[in-house]
Design a protein around this motif. Sequence first.
Motif, short mmCIF file in Angstrom:
data_model
loop_
_atom_site.label_atom_id
_atom_site.label_comp_id
_atom_site.label_asym_id
_atom_site.label_seq_id
_atom_site.Cartn_x
_atom_site.Cartn_y
_atom_site.Cartn_z
N GLN A 154 56.10 24.68 35.87
CA GLN A 154 56.10 24.06 37.18
C GLN A 154 54.89 23.23 37.28
N ALA A 155 53.89 23.66 36.67
CA ALA A 155 52.28 23.03 36.70
C ALA A 155 51.76 22.55 35.55
N GLU A 156 50.66 21.99 35.73
CA GLU A 156 49.85 21.27 34.47
C GLU A 156 49.19 22.41 33.66
N GLY A 157 48.69 22.04 32.50
CA GLY A 157 47.92 22.94 31.50
C GLY A 157 46.70 23.78 32.23
N VAL A 158 45.98 22.93 33.18
CA VAL A 158 44.76 23.52 33.70
C VAL A 158 45.06 24.65 34.70
N VAL A 159 46.03 24.47 35.40
CA VAL A 159 46.48 25.35 36.46
C VAL A 159 46.83 26.64 35.60
N VAL A 160 47.70 26.66 34.73
CA VAL A 160 48.23 27.81 33.86
C VAL A 160 47.16 28.44 33.31
N ARG A 161 46.06 27.66 32.34
CA ARG A 161 44.89 28.20 31.89
C ARG A 161 44.12 29.05 32.79
N SER A 162 43.77 28.59 34.07
CA SER A 162 43.18 29.03 34.91
C SER A 162 43.78 30.32 35.53
N ALA A 163 45.19 30.41 35.87
CA ALA A 163 45.75 31.59 36.22
C ALA A 163 45.92 32.67 35.25
N ALA A 164 45.94 32.10 33.85
CA ALA A 164 46.01 33.18 33.09
C ALA A 164 44.48 33.79 32.84
N LEU A 165 43.65 33.30 32.77
CA LEU A 165 42.36 33.60 32.87
C LEU A 165 41.75 34.72 33.75
N LEU A 166 42.19 34.33 35.11
CA LEU A 166 42.01 35.10 36.30
C LEU A 166 42.98 36.47 36.07
N VAL A 167 44.30 36.29 35.44
CA VAL A 167 45.04 37.57 35.18
C VAL A 167 44.32 38.26 34.42
N VAL A 168 43.75 37.96 33.23
CA VAL A 168 42.91 38.93 32.38
C VAL A 168 41.76 39.45 33.00
N VAL A 169 40.91 38.49 33.76
CA VAL A 169 39.71 39.22 34.38
C VAL A 169 40.05 40.26 35.44
N VAL A 170 41.09 39.95 36.33
CA VAL A 170 41.30 41.01 37.22
C VAL A 170 41.89 42.32 36.70
N THR A 171 42.44 42.07 35.55
CA THR A 171 43.26 43.19 34.85
C THR A 171 42.17 44.11 34.18
N ILE A 172 41.16 43.22 33.79
CA ILE A 172 40.08 44.10 32.81
C ILE A 172 39.32 45.03 33.99
N ALA A 173 38.97 44.26 34.99
CA ALA A 173 37.93 44.74 36.03
C ALA A 173 38.83 45.89 36.89
N TRP A 174 40.14 45.65 37.04
CA TRP A 174 40.81 46.81 37.60
C TRP A 174 41.02 47.88 36.94
N THR A 175 41.33 47.73 35.37
CA THR A 175 41.59 48.82 34.63
C THR A 175 40.14 49.56 34.41
N THR A 176 38.89 48.96 34.41
CA THR A 176 37.97 49.63 34.00
C THR A 176 37.40 50.35 35.44
N SER A 177 37.41 49.53 36.48
CA SER A 177 37.04 50.46 37.82
C SER A 177 38.04 51.62 38.03
N PHE A 178 39.23 51.46 37.72
CA PHE A 178 40.30 52.42 38.18
C PHE A 178 40.14 53.92 37.11
N ALA A 179 39.50 53.50 35.78
CA ALA A 179 39.23 54.65 35.04
C ALA A 179 37.98 55.49 35.49
N PHE A 180 36.96 54.51 35.84
CA PHE A 180 35.85 55.12 36.28
C PHE A 180 35.81 55.88 37.57
N LEU A 181 36.48 55.36 38.45
CA LEU A 181 36.82 56.02 39.74
C LEU A 181 37.49 57.25 39.81
N VAL A 182 38.76 57.17 39.06
CA VAL A 182 39.43 58.36 38.91
C VAL A 182 38.61 59.47 38.12
N ARG A 183 37.95 59.27 37.28
CA ARG A 183 36.96 60.25 36.85
C ARG A 183 35.96 60.71 37.77
#
Length: 138
Positions: free
Chosen positions: A95-124
């Motif tokens: 539905q969108a152009e490449g810049v939008v898709v690349r930016s969305a994919a980058l943010l999915v990766v950034v948020v996933t890494i931040a969530w997983t790392t902080s979740f592991a730290f906080l649960v511990r």
Amino acid sequence: MTTATSKTMVLRGSAAVSGAAALVALVVAFFVAGSTGLAGAAIGAIAALVILGIGTWAMFWIAAKSPALSLPGAFAVFTFQGLLLFAILLVLSTQAEGVVVRSAALLVVVVTIAWTTSFAFLVRRERIPLFDLPGADV
């Protein structure tokens, strides 16, 4: 502090850390790719935060209801999260152009890494057992 309060703190803490990482990445996306990059990044950030938040809540709920289902439940939840994020990016790519898709994919990766790392730290840090065996209250 009760386990329910600790779980809420972990969920909120992971969301806060991931949200902060997303804000930084949103600013970078705006300066690198302009408003179209910012739009894609916002879509990716919101999708990842919502999906990861619901998945974390689901895992805490599954573990509380049936400790024996914690591992299969985690497998199912994490697989579903990945497939759902992939599906969002796939639909966005049609539905969108490449810049939008690349930016969305980058943010999915950034948020996933931040969530997983902080979740592991906080649960511990909160010492939340990932599962409790019935009758193990010593």
